[in-house]
Write a protein that holds these residues in place. Structure first.
Motif, PDB file in Angstrom:
ATOM      1  N   LEU A 208     -24.817 -45.049 -64.586  1.00  0.00           N
ATOM      2  CA  LEU A 208     -26.045 -44.611 -65.236  1.00  0.00           C
ATOM      3  C   LEU A 208     -27.162 -44.301 -64.250  1.00  0.00           C
ATOM      4  O   LEU A 208     -28.193 -43.751 -64.638  1.00  0.00           O
ATOM      5  N   VAL A 209     -26.962 -44.636 -62.968  1.00  0.00           N
ATOM      6  CA  VAL A 209     -27.927 -44.199 -61.951  1.00  0.00           C
ATOM      7  C   VAL A 209     -28.016 -42.675 -61.929  1.00  0.00           C
ATOM      8  O   VAL A 209     -29.056 -42.103 -61.564  1.00  0.00           O
ATOM      9  N   TYR A 210     -26.940 -42.004 -62.340  1.00  0.00           N
ATOM     10  CA  TYR A 210     -26.961 -40.543 -62.405  1.00  0.00           C
ATOM     11  C   TYR A 210     -27.982 -40.036 -63.423  1.00  0.00           C
ATOM     12  O   TYR A 210     -28.441 -38.892 -63.320  1.00  0.00           O
ATOM     13  N   CYS A 211     -28.340 -40.860 -64.419  1.00  0.00           N
ATOM     14  CA  CYS A 211     -29.399 -40.471 -65.357  1.00  0.00           C
ATOM     15  C   CYS A 211     -30.699 -40.211 -64.609  1.00  0.00           C
ATOM     16  O   CYS A 211     -31.378 -39.202 -64.832  1.00  0.00           O
ATOM     17  N   LEU A 212     -31.051 -41.146 -63.738  1.00  0.00           N
ATOM     18  CA  LEU A 212     -32.303 -41.029 -62.996  1.00  0.00           C
ATOM     19  C   LEU A 212     -32.287 -39.839 -62.056  1.00  0.00           C
ATOM     20  O   LEU A 212     -33.287 -39.134 -61.909  1.00  0.00           O
ATOM     21  N   VAL A 213     -31.149 -39.611 -61.410  1.00  0.00           N
ATOM     22  CA  VAL A 213     -31.046 -38.509 -60.448  1.00  0.00           C
ATOM     23  C   VAL A 213     -31.076 -37.159 -61.162  1.00  0.00           C
ATOM     24  O   VAL A 213     -31.858 -36.269 -60.811  1.00  0.00           O
ATOM     25  N   SER A 214     -30.243 -36.997 -62.176  1.00  0.00           N
ATOM     26  CA  SER A 214     -30.131 -35.703 -62.855  1.00  0.00           C
ATOM     27  C   SER A 214     -31.423 -35.314 -63.566  1.00  0.00           C
ATOM     28  O   SER A 214     -31.828 -34.153 -63.543  1.00  0.00           O
ATOM     29  N   SER A 215     -32.075 -36.290 -64.191  1.00  0.00           N
ATOM     30  CA  SER A 215     -33.273 -35.973 -64.966  1.00  0.00           C
ATOM     31  C   SER A 215     -34.434 -35.537 -64.089  1.00  0.00           C
ATOM     32  O   SER A 215     -35.294 -34.773 -64.516  1.00  0.00           O
ATOM     33  N   ARG A 216     -34.448 -35.998 -62.844  1.00  0.00           N
ATOM     34  CA  ARG A 216     -35.548 -35.661 -61.935  1.00  0.00           C
ATOM     35  C   ARG A 216     -35.212 -34.523 -60.970  1.00  0.00           C
ATOM     36  O   ARG A 216     -36.025 -34.163 -60.123  1.00  0.00           O
ATOM     37  N   MET A 217     -34.025 -33.969 -61.096  1.00  0.00           N
ATOM     38  CA  MET A 217     -33.569 -32.990 -60.116  1.00  0.00           C
ATOM     39  C   MET A 217     -34.469 -31.763 -60.037  1.00  0.00           C
ATOM     40  O   MET A 217     -34.858 -31.320 -58.960  1.00  0.00           O
ATOM     41  N   MET A 304     -15.876 -42.221 -69.282  1.00  0.00           N
ATOM     42  CA  MET A 304     -16.597 -41.277 -68.425  1.00  0.00           C
ATOM     43  C   MET A 304     -17.076 -40.044 -69.205  1.00  0.00           C
ATOM     44  O   MET A 304     -18.134 -39.490 -68.891  1.00  0.00           O
ATOM     45  N   LYS A 305     -16.327 -39.650 -70.224  1.00  0.00           N
ATOM     46  CA  LYS A 305     -16.801 -38.560 -71.074  1.00  0.00           C
ATOM     47  C   LYS A 305     -18.086 -38.971 -71.777  1.00  0.00           C
ATOM     48  O   LYS A 305     -19.048 -38.199 -71.857  1.00  0.00           O
ATOM     49  N   ASN A 306     -18.120 -40.206 -72.263  1.00  0.00           N
ATOM     50  CA  ASN A 306     -19.307 -40.726 -72.934  1.00  0.00           C
ATOM     51  C   ASN A 306     -20.471 -40.848 -71.953  1.00  0.00           C
ATOM     52  O   ASN A 306     -21.619 -40.541 -72.278  1.00  0.00           O
ATOM     53  N   VAL A 307     -20.177 -41.300 -70.730  1.00  0.00           N
ATOM     54  CA  VAL A 307     -21.211 -41.430 -69.705  1.00  0.00           C
ATOM     55  C   VAL A 307     -21.824 -40.069 -69.382  1.00  0.00           C
ATOM     56  O   VAL A 307     -23.048 -39.924 -69.294  1.00  0.00           O
ATOM     57  N   GLY A 343     -28.048 -49.133 -71.834  1.00  0.00           N
ATOM     58  CA  GLY A 343     -26.624 -48.846 -71.725  1.00  0.00           C
ATOM     59  C   GLY A 343     -26.305 -47.457 -72.239  1.00  0.00           C
ATOM     60  O   GLY A 343     -27.192 -46.617 -72.411  1.00  0.00           O
ATOM     61  N   VAL A 344     -25.048 -47.211 -72.516  1.00  0.00           N
ATOM     62  CA  VAL A 344     -24.608 -45.883 -72.962  1.00  0.00           C
ATOM     63  C   VAL A 344     -24.971 -45.662 -74.426  1.00  0.00           C
ATOM     64  O   VAL A 344     -24.724 -46.516 -75.274  1.00  0.00           O
ATOM     65  N   LEU A 345     -25.571 -44.517 -74.709  1.00  0.00           N
ATOM     66  CA  LEU A 345     -25.909 -44.151 -76.079  1.00  0.00           C
ATOM     67  C   LEU A 345     -24.646 -43.722 -76.813  1.00  0.00           C
ATOM     68  O   LEU A 345     -23.969 -42.781 -76.411  1.00  0.00           O
ATOM     69  N   SER A 346     -24.303 -44.436 -77.892  1.00  0.00           N
ATOM     70  CA  SER A 346     -23.101 -44.117 -78.655  1.00  0.00           C
ATOM     71  C   SER A 346     -23.338 -42.922 -79.579  1.00  0.00           C
ATOM     72  O   SER A 346     -22.563 -41.976 -79.605  1.00  0.00           O
ATOM     73  N   PHE A 347     -24.415 -42.984 -80.379  1.00  0.00           N
ATOM     74  CA  PHE A 347     -24.790 -41.856 -81.228  1.00  0.00           C
ATOM     75  C   PHE A 347     -26.204 -42.084 -81.743  1.00  0.00           C
ATOM     76  O   PHE A 347     -26.796 -43.148 -81.527  1.00  0.00           O
ATOM     77  N   GLU A 348     -26.761 -41.086 -82.416  1.00  0.00           N
ATOM     78  CA  GLU A 348     -28.102 -41.221 -82.972  1.00  0.00           C
ATOM     79  C   GLU A 348     -28.120 -40.738 -84.405  1.00  0.00           C
ATOM     80  O   GLU A 348     -27.290 -39.922 -84.819  1.00  0.00           O
ATOM     81  N   ILE A 349     -29.050 -41.265 -85.179  1.00  0.00           N
ATOM     82  CA  ILE A 349     -29.243 -40.866 -86.572  1.00  0.00           C
ATOM     83  C   ILE A 349     -30.683 -40.396 -86.704  1.00  0.00           C
ATOM     84  O   ILE A 349     -31.615 -41.135 -86.381  1.00  0.00           O
ATOM     85  N   THR A 350     -30.872 -39.171 -87.157  1.00  0.00           N
ATOM     86  CA  THR A 350     -32.220 -38.640 -87.317  1.00  0.00           C
ATOM     87  C   THR A 350     -32.630 -38.671 -88.786  1.00  0.00           C
ATOM     88  O   THR A 350     -31.794 -38.608 -89.680  1.00  0.00           O
ATOM     89  N   ASN A 351     -33.925 -38.784 -89.002  1.00  0.00           N
ATOM     90  CA  ASN A 351     -34.511 -38.689 -90.350  1.00  0.00           C
ATOM     91  C   ASN A 351     -33.896 -39.677 -91.340  1.00  0.00           C
ATOM     92  O   ASN A 351     -33.377 -39.301 -92.383  1.00  0.00           O
ATOM     93  N   ILE A 352     -33.939 -40.946 -90.995  1.00  0.00           N
ATOM     94  CA  ILE A 352     -33.476 -41.988 -91.913  1.00  0.00           C
ATOM     95  C   ILE A 352     -34.695 -42.732 -92.466  1.00  0.00           C
ATOM     96  O   ILE A 352     -35.629 -43.053 -91.728  1.00  0.00           O
TER      97      ILE A 352
END
Length: 378
Positions: A208-217, A304-307, A343-352
């Motif tokens: 998940l360190v790649y989150c920080l790197v990719s988002s700021r690239m 890794m697909k989920n990551v 941690g890893v986001l599994s899924f999200e629910i909008t407008n509940i």
């Protein structure tokens, strides 16, 4: 009196997918009611992703204004026939790309650079070959990219500006530690391929360190572009370091690159290779009927697909996450320091529809479902 379109999302919170959902509603309405096809050209709801395409937004709105001229009694407007100007004065490859945001062309450009350095994804000929490819690409990335950046640029005498405000963006120390740990695990895995699932399960959160790197690239590369364009001293220093690295670096071969910008851009490209490589291990374990290895490789592939999907989501919604971080100070007992630490986001629910215990009426919330937490956003 204007009309609010049914289904519009009022609280987008800077989340790109929700903003683009509203744009789709507008495009659908314009096409159906005003008979204007492709009002924002072929970019459709993605029209606001690239600043350089803003002239197409004005062009589309001009068409709408002309259609509504008679109905509303308000004169429509003409758009000047000019493209959006670049925000930079100089004509470098960096800014040709980064004026346009995260375009398909940009991704293809850096995929090609990565492939030139590390090779195209290839179909393995056997289970052993598939495992060897996984091990080889990790070693190669560690030595020819990460340690290349650290030894030839970060560890050299640099300006305080770069030391404090540029290189920290890329978390090179953490990335090196991650891939050195992977290297050790892979060496032991050669004794028993069945441990592949355990390895990636154990190291999942380290990725998940790649989150920080990719988002700021983009921000970091724009900073590099500005500094090299406006400061001749920094520009010459980077050129000098690149030339010295090409002469002296111990891990170089005929495919090692030393362009700092290209090296940095290979970082987010690399993590996307793991699902492909693990898929090859899974395939050949299936062919050879080694079910225990196949099951563990499938587990590693899914992890890794989920990551990778999580990294992509984090990057796309970076502004929203920054807003969350700013609001964190106003919220008591937040259990983590950064949102990606959930941690890893599994899924999200909008407008509940949900109701706070302290209130009588229901409100609409967005739920983010992580491995160990559920985060509710009003």
């Amino acid at each position: 009196m204007g009309t609010v379109l049914e289904g519009i999302t009022y609280r987008t919170n800077n989340v790109s997918t929700l903003e683009e959902k509203n744009i789709i509603l507008f495009i659908t309405y314009v096409e159906k009611e005003l008979k204007i096809k492709d009002v924002f050209d072929k970019q459709k709801e993605k029209i606001f992703r690239k600043y350089i395409d803003f002239h197409l937004v004005l062009d589309g709105l001009s068409k709408v204004s002309k259609k509504l001229e008679t109905k509303l009694g308000v004169k429509g407007f003409e758009r000047k026939k000019a493209e959006t100007e670049s925000v930079y004065d100089h004509n470098s490859d960096i800014n040709k790309i980064y004026d346009q945001g995260k375009s398909v062309e940009e991704n293809e450009h850096y995929e090609k650079i990565y492939s030139n350095a590390f090779g195209e994804p290839t179909e393995a000929t056997s289970l052993n070959h598939a495992v060897e490819e996984l091990i080889k690409i990790n070693d190669s990335f560690l030595n020819r990219c990460l340690k290349n950046i650290q030894e030839n640029f970060i560890n050299k005498n640099s300006t305080e500006l770069f030391e404090k405000h540029f290189f920290p963006f890329f978390k090179i120390d953490k990335l090196i530690r991650l891939h050195e740990n992977l290297k050790r695990e892979f060496e032991m895995m050669q004794q028993s391929y069945v441990t592949v699932g355990q390895i990636f399960e154990k190291m999942r959160n380290e990725f998940l360190v790649y989150c920080l790197v990719s988002s700021r690239m983009n921000t970091a590369i724009e900073f590099l572009a500005d500094q090299t364009a406006g400061n001749p001293e920094i520009r010459e220093q980077i050129k000098r370091l690149q030339k010295e690295a090409a002469k002296t670096y111990k891990y170089k071969d005929n495919r090692t690159i030393f362009d700092l910008k290209d090296l940095l851009q290979m970082i987010p490209q690399h993590v996307m290779r793991y699902p492909i490589l693990l898929g090859e291990i899974q395939k050949h374990a299936n062919i050879t009927k080694k079910r225990d290895i196949e099951n563990e490789a499938r587990k590693a592939h899914d992890i890794m697909k989920n990551v990778v999907q999580h990294i992509d989501r984090y990057t796309n919604d970076y502004e929203y996450i920054e807003t969350m971080r700013a609001l964190k100070e106003e919220i008591q007992d937040v259990p983590v320091q950064n949102l990606h630490d959930f941690g890893v986001l599994s899924f999200e629910i909008t407008n509940i529809d949900m109701k706070k215990a302290s209130e009588k009426s229901f409100s609409q919330f967005q739920l983010l479902i992580f491995e160990n937490y559920i985060v509710a956003l009003e």
